[in-house]
Design a protein around this motif. Sequence first.
Motif, PDB file in Angstrom:
ATOM      1  N   VAL A   1       0.851  -1.198   0.000  1.00  0.00           N
ATOM      2  CA  VAL A   1       0.000   0.000   0.000  1.00  0.00           C
ATOM      3  C   VAL A   1       0.883   1.243   0.000  1.00  0.00           C
TER       4      VAL A   1
ATOM      5  N   GLN B   1      -5.776   0.020   6.746  1.00  0.00           N
ATOM      6  CA  GLN B   1      -4.790  -0.875   6.116  1.00  0.00           C
ATOM      7  C   GLN B   1      -3.818  -1.427   7.154  1.00  0.00           C
TER       8      GLN B   1
ATOM      9  N   ASN C   1      -1.304  -4.595   6.817  1.00  0.00           N
ATOM     10  CA  ASN C   1      -0.537  -4.157   5.644  1.00  0.00           C
ATOM     11  C   ASN C   1       0.363  -2.965   5.971  1.00  0.00           C
TER      12      ASN C   1
END
Length: 227
Positions: free
Chosen positions: A30, A85, A90
């Motif tokens: 990400v 996220q 992540n």
Amino acid sequence: VAKLYGIGVGPGDPELLTLKAARILSEVLVIAYPAPLEGQGLARTIAEYLIPQGVTEIPLRMEMTLNRQSANAAYDAGADEINRQLRAGNDVAFLCEGDPLLFGSFIYLMERLHGHAEIEIVPGVSSPMAAAAAAHFPLATQDEAVLLIPATHGEAELERLIASVQTACLFKVGRHLEKIRRVLAKLGRLDKAHYVERASQADQKVLSLDEAIEKGGIYFALVLVGS
Ligand SMILES: C[S@@+](CC[C@H](N)C(=O)[O-])C[C@H]1O[C@@H](n2cnc3c(N)ncnc32)[C@H](O)[C@@H]1O
């Protein structure tokens, strides 16, 4: 625990991005970055060649003006999305032009996500360094002092600050060149000033203050003042 990286991508030349930044960008799933209402913004443009296909992207879109309300709303929404996220496990890399902690947008994100994630910051080549290199301008030797200031200050304050140091580096000079010229003329340092636009980029320009005023200043420019 997922990690939030604040990545300095340097002043424009993609070769001025660190090996560490490149390695992290090849690993994260990400990425986030500040961006204008349309288009991808300078930080992503600089790092474009390193962004793998298929990563999730979180652009923090804001008006590129002094409108703090638009910016704060974008940072709030961006911080929420980045937090989601991170909670999903992540790692997220936030791209920042130059260095993340010098007038960098990462600072506003770090404030919002402090305590929510492990944070690692990768310093970047900052625009004063790139501008000094472009102008062959020594920033400091021996016992000299260097001051980094936004040109948005009032005239009297700018004069006081610049008079107090051997070297001043003025940021965000775009619409303030006439004011800077008056201050430097008063201090007798007009001939010591270098306007540097888009340092390290293909269309980099190094001009005297008068040449810059005639051409018109832009946002991505600095004025270096020596003594
Ligand atoms: C929001 S600040 C970001 C500074 C950035 N974090 C850094 O470390 O250089 C934006 C200001 O940095 C300066 N700037 C950034 N990149 C530049 C470049 N490539 N050439 C000249 N000035 C630059 C300009 O004064 C611009 O108004």
